[in-house]
Design an enzyme around this catalytic site. Structure first.
Site, PDB file in Angstrom:
ATOM      1  N   ASP B  90       0.862  -1.179   0.000  1.00  0.00           N
ATOM      2  CA  ASP B  90       0.000   0.000   0.000  1.00  0.00           C
ATOM      3  C   ASP B  90       0.902   1.234   0.000  1.00  0.00           C
ATOM      4  O   ASP B  90       2.128   1.130  -0.005  1.00  0.00           O
ATOM      5  CB  ASP B  90      -0.967  -0.037   1.178  1.00  0.00           C
ATOM      6  CG  ASP B  90      -0.254  -0.122   2.516  1.00  0.00           C
ATOM      7  OD1 ASP B  90       1.001  -0.017   2.550  1.00  0.00           O
ATOM      8  OD2 ASP B  90      -0.931  -0.294   3.539  1.00  0.00           O
ATOM      9  N   ASP B 262      -7.917  -7.515  -0.048  1.00  0.00           N
ATOM     10  CA  ASP B 262      -6.998  -7.847   1.047  1.00  0.00           C
ATOM     11  C   ASP B 262      -7.689  -7.476   2.346  1.00  0.00           C
ATOM     12  O   ASP B 262      -8.541  -6.578   2.362  1.00  0.00           O
ATOM     13  CB  ASP B 262      -5.693  -7.044   0.958  1.00  0.00           C
ATOM     14  CG  ASP B 262      -5.854  -5.658   1.550  1.00  0.00           C
ATOM     15  OD1 ASP B 262      -6.403  -4.780   0.854  1.00  0.00           O
ATOM     16  OD2 ASP B 262      -5.485  -5.437   2.718  1.00  0.00           O
ATOM     17  N   CYS B 300     -13.764 -28.603   4.974  1.00  0.00           N
ATOM     18  CA  CYS B 300     -12.557 -27.816   4.690  1.00  0.00           C
ATOM     19  C   CYS B 300     -11.359 -28.741   4.520  1.00  0.00           C
ATOM     20  O   CYS B 300     -11.222 -29.736   5.226  1.00  0.00           O
ATOM     21  CB  CYS B 300     -12.324 -26.830   5.837  1.00  0.00           C
ATOM     22  SG  CYS B 300     -10.814 -25.859   5.652  1.00  0.00           S
ATOM     23  N   CYS B 302      -8.082 -27.665   4.699  1.00  0.00           N
ATOM     24  CA  CYS B 302      -6.843 -27.066   5.207  1.00  0.00           C
ATOM     25  C   CYS B 302      -6.142 -28.014   6.184  1.00  0.00           C
ATOM     26  O   CYS B 302      -6.751 -28.957   6.699  1.00  0.00           O
ATOM     27  CB  CYS B 302      -7.121 -25.713   5.872  1.00  0.00           C
ATOM     28  SG  CYS B 302      -7.715 -25.802   7.576  1.00  0.00           S
ATOM     29  N   CYS B 305      -7.985 -28.366   9.585  1.00  0.00           N
ATOM     30  CA  CYS B 305      -9.198 -29.193   9.563  1.00  0.00           C
ATOM     31  C   CYS B 305      -8.917 -30.649   9.220  1.00  0.00           C
ATOM     32  O   CYS B 305      -9.627 -31.539   9.669  1.00  0.00           O
ATOM     33  CB  CYS B 305     -10.227 -28.593   8.607  1.00  0.00           C
ATOM     34  SG  CYS B 305     -10.973 -27.079   9.278  1.00  0.00           S
ATOM     35  N   HIS B 331      -6.500 -21.915   8.930  1.00  0.00           N
ATOM     36  CA  HIS B 331      -7.881 -22.213   8.533  1.00  0.00           C
ATOM     37  C   HIS B 331      -8.583 -20.995   7.921  1.00  0.00           C
ATOM     38  O   HIS B 331      -9.199 -21.102   6.850  1.00  0.00           O
ATOM     39  CB  HIS B 331      -8.696 -22.729   9.722  1.00  0.00           C
ATOM     40  CG  HIS B 331     -10.153 -22.822   9.382  1.00  0.00           C
ATOM     41  ND1 HIS B 331     -10.664 -23.816   8.573  1.00  0.00           N
ATOM     42  CD2 HIS B 331     -11.204 -22.000   9.678  1.00  0.00           C
ATOM     43  CE1 HIS B 331     -11.964 -23.619   8.401  1.00  0.00           C
ATOM     44  NE2 HIS B 331     -12.309 -22.528   9.056  1.00  0.00           N
TER      45      HIS B 331
END
Lengths: 376, 376
Positions: B90, B262, B300, B302, B305, B331
């Site tokens: 930014d 973002d 999920c 991930c 999980c 997660h």
């Protein structure tokens, strides 16, 4: 199960395989400490990648939080924390003596207050074994009393109580898939240590632990105690030196016939910005590292050293980013697991004694004296 | 370089490829925030595994610590933090306005005090670009002034200054390997937003950012502003909605032609024990999870999980173990990167509009209103 095969010997050092329900454990081995069913800041995947094989968890902590009953309900500590390899729990005794502000010891057991909420609890040998059976580690410990090494009278009392408690722990133990180790005590008094070694060696256990060291005695006293103990122990059982330690102490322990070590030192140092290195212990907070493009140790193969500069690690520390603790934990634990891996190879090759001076030199000044054994 | 290929459209939603020096960025995409050149508690390896592609770093923070000169000396922010994929910085403007207690804005720039040590600093469009060139991200931002959306007069002043600063930013920019985006401002006032959209769209930039949203206005105002902006923008440039956000806002943004998002929300929630789930946002500190053997989200994929129960995560939180923040960050970030991956597939398949009600329902109650955009 729980047989110990010695694959090679060099002097008093041994390279072996200890068979457990969660796989064969190559020794000598260093076990990272996962106090609360987690090696602080690391995932099991990261632990696996850095080469850890055996992980220790603390009975006292897991009994208080989340409770051994809950861990049992979740399938035991392996399943709970998702560590698929061998695990070890201590008896809880050491934490009761070091963490609880008030405690009352009698021949039956110990009454203490929780360091979390002040609630009153009681451990006996039978209760410690019951909790450890609920946790379900592969290697578990008899309930013991660790004395002040400089207090001879107390060391005798504590040793004698430890022996009676070891017998009661064996009596109470029911799970055939757990190896219960007795613990040698006796402070730094040669007579007491010899007596305790003979007593514990005489029990029918698949392994033997050496307690009451790295608790305030000198290095000379610790090494002399190990020298004294070693010939009194059976060859066919693994020996576990509790709460040790530094790279130097691991090497000196292996030379004196020790097979298993554990210590919070590598992860605790990591959270205090310190890293093991061949240049001696580095404090990466130091401004001298701000522009340093080198990894912590150019010869190290851990994720941290393969990936990051000292400058980046120093920035993370300076900016109070938690990733610093993770990356330094990976490095410090890898350093000790790799050191033990190298030592195993040297014992098998018959070159440990020849290489020891160089190895010791490589790791000197990394921890002149380890901090007193911590309980958390 | 920096061409944008639209691969498929559905309604106003687009699936595209933005070509950058660090690889092609598939859009729509959600970028985790790595404020201080680290996505808090995660290694780049973990970020990669959870499916992150674009990472944002904050110019204000890296300028103050460790300094953009040091980052440049270390080869730029990609090399410094070892993120091999596209990055975005930014302009620093937002943090100056939100973090610095005292600041003085004039048409030339902003004088402010560091939130770290109170030292005085000055940002101008030229300085912001110089710093961002030192950091070396693939996508960089023109220096802008974000106004209070409810203050019409200030919104006009800030917008006009933002336009002049955008022109100066473009003038100052020298690196051909960085895509400089202008930023649309104008609060929630339709006339100002339209004027700003036309102005920024008229600049010769490879992409366009939408600032000044998710800063205190209502969801209705935010969506209305996006509806108003969208037809005024060229089709062949990616649109980046700054500081957004929640699963719901991502879906509503994509429907309104946004390509890049973002937000600190997923990692910030993680450090506050909260997890995105189809049941609504879960606070895993809650005692109701103590014995819960399920993962956060059974659907999920991930690492968290696939590996851990809610009971274990709740234990880590309760025992104040830092691993909790790591596992929940994995997660929550995976949830948003996977959501955008699913959305890309739906746009290409032409079924986004048909699936949106179900997708929106799956992710409702996960963040009714995002916390005000944070600066750290």
């Amino acid at each position: 199960m729980f047989t110990y095969d010695i694959l090679a010997r060099q002097g008093r050092a041994r390279a072996g395989l200890f068979h457990t329900p969660h796989g064969d454990l190559e020794t000598p081995v260093f076990a990272p400490v996962g106090t609360q069913a987690t090696v602080k800041t690391l995932t099991p995947a990261q632990l696996d990648e850095l080469g850890a094989s055996l992980v220790l968890a603390n009975t006292y902590h897991l009994y208080l939080r989340p409770g051994d009953g809950l861990v049992a309900e979740m399938g035991g500590v392996h399943e709970f924390m998702q560590w698929p390899h061998p695990m070890l729990t201590d008896s809880g005794g050491f934490q009761v003596f070091s963490l609880s502000e008030t405690r009352k010891i009698d021949d039956e057991g110990v009454t203490f207050k929780s360091h979390i909420d002040g609630s009153t609890h009681r451990f006996t040998p039978e209760r410690s074994i019951q909790i450890q059976e609920n946790l379900g580690a592969d290697i578990i410990m008899a309930f013991d009393e660790c004395s002040d090494p400089n207090d001879h009278a107390y060391s005798r009392t504590a040793m004698e109580r430890t022996h009676r408690w070891a017998e009661r722990s064996l009596q109470a133990h029911t799970r055939a898939d757990q190896a219960l180790f007795g613990i040698i005590q006796g402070g730094v008094e040669p007579g007491l240590r010899a007596e305790s070694s003979r007593f514990i060696a005489g029990l029918d256990t698949p392994g033997i632990a050496i307690g009451g060291l790295s608790v305030g005695e000198s290095k000379t006293e610790m090494y002399a105690t190990l020298d004294l103990i070693q010939p009194l122990l059976p060859e066919d059982k693994p020996r576990y030196l509790m709460g040790v330690g530094t790279p130097e102490d691991l090497l000196e322990g292996v030379r004196r016939g020790v097979d298993i070590f554990d210590c919070v030192l590598p992860t605790r140092l990591a959270r205090h910005n310190a890293a093991f290195s061949p240049e001696g212990r580095l404090n990466l907070m130091n401004a001298s590292f701000a522009h340093d493009r080198r990894p912590i140790d150019a010869a190290c193969t851990c994720y941290t050293c393969r990936t990051f500069t000292r400058a980046y690690l120093r920035h993370l520390i300076n900016a109070r980013e938690l990733l610093a603790g993770t990356l330094l934990s990976i490095h410090n634990l890898h350093a000790l697991t790799q050191l033990m891996k190298d030592v195993r190879a040297l014992i098998r090759a018959g070159t440990l004694e020849a290489q020891l001076p160089e190895l010791s030199k490589r790791w000197e000044n990394n921890a002149e004296r380890q901090p007193s054994k911590e309980a958390t």
